[in-house]
Write a protein that holds these residues in place. Sequence first.
Motif, PDB file in Angstrom:
ATOM      1  N   HIS A 109       9.900  -4.747 -12.209  1.00  0.00           N
ATOM      2  CA  HIS A 109       9.098  -3.970 -13.254  1.00  0.00           C
ATOM      3  C   HIS A 109       9.880  -2.505 -13.220  1.00  0.00           C
ATOM      4  CE1 HIS A 109       5.873  -1.204 -14.141  1.00  0.00           C
ATOM      5  NE2 HIS A 109       5.839  -2.084 -15.431  1.00  0.00           N
ATOM      6  N   ARG A 110      10.076  -1.934 -12.068  1.00  0.00           N
ATOM      7  CA  ARG A 110      10.547  -0.395 -12.073  1.00  0.00           C
ATOM      8  C   ARG A 110      12.020  -0.539 -12.482  1.00  0.00           C
ATOM      9  NH1 ARG A 110       6.477   2.544 -12.148  1.00  0.00           N
ATOM     10  NH2 ARG A 110       7.998   4.103 -11.329  1.00  0.00           N
ATOM     11  N   LEU A 111      12.770  -1.632 -12.125  1.00  0.00           N
ATOM     12  CA  LEU A 111      14.064  -1.673 -12.501  1.00  0.00           C
ATOM     13  C   LEU A 111      14.474  -1.907 -14.266  1.00  0.00           C
ATOM     14  CD1 LEU A 111      15.573  -3.788  -9.873  1.00  0.00           C
ATOM     15  CD2 LEU A 111      16.314  -1.642 -10.520  1.00  0.00           C
ATOM     16  N   LEU A 112      13.348  -2.442 -14.790  1.00  0.00           N
ATOM     17  CA  LEU A 112      13.477  -2.498 -16.280  1.00  0.00           C
ATOM     18  C   LEU A 112      13.779  -1.128 -17.262  1.00  0.00           C
ATOM     19  CD1 LEU A 112      10.536  -5.070 -17.284  1.00  0.00           C
ATOM     20  CD2 LEU A 112      12.877  -5.460 -17.550  1.00  0.00           C
ATOM     21  N   ARG A 113      13.443  -0.079 -16.480  1.00  0.00           N
ATOM     22  CA  ARG A 113      13.737   1.094 -17.016  1.00  0.00           C
ATOM     23  C   ARG A 113      15.103   1.625 -16.804  1.00  0.00           C
ATOM     24  NH1 ARG A 113       8.867   4.887 -14.461  1.00  0.00           N
ATOM     25  NH2 ARG A 113       7.108   3.624 -14.850  1.00  0.00           N
ATOM     26  N   THR A 114      16.003   0.933 -15.855  1.00  0.00           N
ATOM     27  CA  THR A 114      17.154   1.672 -15.492  1.00  0.00           C
ATOM     28  C   THR A 114      18.274   0.260 -15.304  1.00  0.00           C
ATOM     29  OG1 THR A 114      16.735   1.420 -13.078  1.00  0.00           O
ATOM     30  CG2 THR A 114      16.529   3.660 -14.324  1.00  0.00           C
ATOM     31  N   ASP A 115      17.924  -0.686 -14.977  1.00  0.00           N
ATOM     32  CA  ASP A 115      18.894  -1.777 -14.909  1.00  0.00           C
ATOM     33  C   ASP A 115      18.211  -3.058 -15.643  1.00  0.00           C
ATOM     34  OD1 ASP A 115      20.717  -3.744 -14.361  1.00  0.00           O
ATOM     35  OD2 ASP A 115      21.317  -2.836 -12.382  1.00  0.00           O
ATOM     36  N   ARG A 121       6.871   9.506  -6.813  1.00  0.00           N
ATOM     37  CA  ARG A 121       8.373   9.613  -6.309  1.00  0.00           C
ATOM     38  C   ARG A 121       8.920   8.275  -6.523  1.00  0.00           C
ATOM     39  NH1 ARG A 121       7.284  10.234  -0.223  1.00  0.00           N
ATOM     40  NH2 ARG A 121       9.590  10.443  -0.192  1.00  0.00           N
ATOM     41  N   ASP A 122       9.569   8.105  -7.702  1.00  0.00           N
ATOM     42  CA  ASP A 122      10.142   6.993  -8.305  1.00  0.00           C
ATOM     43  C   ASP A 122      11.446   6.435  -7.674  1.00  0.00           C
ATOM     44  OD1 ASP A 122       8.268   6.848 -10.259  1.00  0.00           O
ATOM     45  OD2 ASP A 122       9.586   7.902 -11.781  1.00  0.00           O
ATOM     46  N   ASP A 123      12.258   7.688  -7.133  1.00  0.00           N
ATOM     47  CA  ASP A 123      13.464   7.162  -6.596  1.00  0.00           C
ATOM     48  C   ASP A 123      12.935   6.339  -5.159  1.00  0.00           C
ATOM     49  OD1 ASP A 123      15.124   7.867  -8.416  1.00  0.00           O
ATOM     50  OD2 ASP A 123      15.586   9.867  -7.642  1.00  0.00           O
ATOM     51  N   ALA A 124      12.305   7.118  -4.344  1.00  0.00           N
ATOM     52  CA  ALA A 124      11.825   6.645  -3.090  1.00  0.00           C
ATOM     53  C   ALA A 124      10.945   5.300  -3.225  1.00  0.00           C
ATOM     54  CB  ALA A 124      10.811   7.569  -2.565  1.00  0.00           C
ATOM     55  N   LEU A 125      10.241   5.126  -4.384  1.00  0.00           N
ATOM     56  CA  LEU A 125       9.438   3.956  -4.566  1.00  0.00           C
ATOM     57  C   LEU A 125      10.754   2.775  -4.606  1.00  0.00           C
ATOM     58  CD1 LEU A 125       7.149   2.014  -5.148  1.00  0.00           C
ATOM     59  CD2 LEU A 125       6.951   2.808  -7.497  1.00  0.00           C
ATOM     60  N   LEU A 126      11.592   3.086  -5.543  1.00  0.00           N
ATOM     61  CA  LEU A 126      12.606   2.041  -5.726  1.00  0.00           C
ATOM     62  C   LEU A 126      13.287   1.684  -4.663  1.00  0.00           C
ATOM     63  CD1 LEU A 126      13.850   0.545  -8.124  1.00  0.00           C
ATOM     64  CD2 LEU A 126      15.421   1.970  -8.539  1.00  0.00           C
ATOM     65  N   ASP A 127      13.684   2.424  -3.588  1.00  0.00           N
ATOM     66  CA  ASP A 127      14.368   2.299  -2.359  1.00  0.00           C
ATOM     67  C   ASP A 127      13.301   1.341  -1.442  1.00  0.00           C
ATOM     68  OD1 ASP A 127      16.517   3.638  -3.077  1.00  0.00           O
ATOM     69  OD2 ASP A 127      15.882   5.581  -2.170  1.00  0.00           O
ATOM     70  N   GLU A 140       0.669  -1.247  -0.034  1.00  0.00           N
ATOM     71  CA  GLU A 140       0.071  -0.235   0.030  1.00  0.00           C
ATOM     72  C   GLU A 140       0.872   1.300  -0.011  1.00  0.00           C
ATOM     73  OE1 GLU A 140      -2.671  -0.402   3.504  1.00  0.00           O
ATOM     74  OE2 GLU A 140      -3.630  -1.908   2.332  1.00  0.00           O
ATOM     75  N   GLN A 141       1.945   1.150   0.703  1.00  0.00           N
ATOM     76  CA  GLN A 141       2.860   2.463   0.927  1.00  0.00           C
ATOM     77  C   GLN A 141       3.443   2.593  -0.630  1.00  0.00           C
ATOM     78  OE1 GLN A 141       5.349   0.985   4.130  1.00  0.00           O
ATOM     79  NE2 GLN A 141       4.046   2.190   5.497  1.00  0.00           N
ATOM     80  N   ALA A 142       3.780   1.408  -1.142  1.00  0.00           N
ATOM     81  CA  ALA A 142       4.454   1.588  -2.527  1.00  0.00           C
ATOM     82  C   ALA A 142       3.500   2.164  -3.625  1.00  0.00           C
ATOM     83  CB  ALA A 142       4.751   0.192  -2.923  1.00  0.00           C
ATOM     84  N   TRP A 143       2.141   1.789  -3.509  1.00  0.00           N
ATOM     85  CA  TRP A 143       1.139   2.353  -4.428  1.00  0.00           C
ATOM     86  C   TRP A 143       1.117   4.010  -4.088  1.00  0.00           C
ATOM     87  CZ3 TRP A 143      -0.730   1.006  -8.668  1.00  0.00           C
ATOM     88  CH2 TRP A 143      -1.179  -0.352  -8.929  1.00  0.00           C
ATOM     89  N   GLU A 144       1.165   4.293  -2.658  1.00  0.00           N
ATOM     90  CA  GLU A 144       1.080   5.839  -2.505  1.00  0.00           C
ATOM     91  C   GLU A 144       2.181   6.527  -3.045  1.00  0.00           C
ATOM     92  OE1 GLU A 144       1.073   6.028   1.741  1.00  0.00           O
ATOM     93  OE2 GLU A 144      -1.144   5.086   1.745  1.00  0.00           O
ATOM     94  N   LEU A 145       3.506   6.100  -2.864  1.00  0.00           N
ATOM     95  CA  LEU A 145       4.866   6.603  -3.600  1.00  0.00           C
ATOM     96  C   LEU A 145       4.483   6.564  -5.134  1.00  0.00           C
ATOM     97  CD1 LEU A 145       7.430   4.584  -1.509  1.00  0.00           C
ATOM     98  CD2 LEU A 145       6.916   7.344  -1.421  1.00  0.00           C
ATOM     99  N   LEU A 146       3.960   5.630  -5.790  1.00  0.00           N
ATOM    100  CA  LEU A 146       3.784   5.520  -7.210  1.00  0.00           C
ATOM    101  C   LEU A 146       2.992   6.675  -7.564  1.00  0.00           C
ATOM    102  CD1 LEU A 146       4.313   3.888 -10.098  1.00  0.00           C
ATOM    103  CD2 LEU A 146       2.276   2.685  -9.230  1.00  0.00           C
ATOM    104  N   GLU A 147       1.792   6.808  -6.735  1.00  0.00           N
ATOM    105  CA  GLU A 147       0.869   8.021  -7.299  1.00  0.00           C
ATOM    106  C   GLU A 147       1.330   9.319  -7.034  1.00  0.00           C
ATOM    107  OE1 GLU A 147      -2.964   6.615  -5.363  1.00  0.00           O
ATOM    108  OE2 GLU A 147      -3.353   5.148  -6.654  1.00  0.00           O
TER     109      GLU A 147
END
Length: 196
Positions: free
Chosen positions: A53-59, A26-32, A16-23
Amino acid sequence: MGRDGFDAFKVQLLLEQAWELLEAGRDDALLDHLRRGRERFPERPEITLWLAHRLLRTDHDEAVALITDVVDAHPDDATWLIQAAGLMVNADETELARPWIARAKQRSTDPDQWPTLELLEGCVLADDGEHDRAEAALRLSFAADPTLDYGFTLARLLVERGDRGGALQVADAGLALGPAERDRGPLEELRDYLAG
């Protein structure tokens, strides 16, 4: 509440916290957040796949390794095979996705999973140049679940095959469902291009 129940509650809260960061964008905070979640709950595939899924953009390489880890840990679970294969198809790693799709088709007992399996198989067939078979699979998936992602994938294939009229019909059918504005983007853009 036992230990398993308490861990499940903590995982749910983490997601749920991850969804809040996504919405919040806050991409960097979500990845962390997802990295910490995976360290804490390495056995939970939903966290690992979201991180991948998030890392596919960067790594790309790390993402592929994480996805493969999930499949290695859950080789007979159709749900995780489907999600892993979907990420690999999106990453243009169809050779890795192919056996997972086949295995998921053998293992799945949930009829709600079949539109996604047809979609994934259609994407792999299109990548192989099997356009007639790909179109048939994508039409099956769209007929079973005429939503935006299925419509966009089918419409894009029809455009590639030179069937702009058919693609426009698919786009109109998908958009007629009245989804939320934020979900309409890619199919709406394709529809505007086709109507242009």
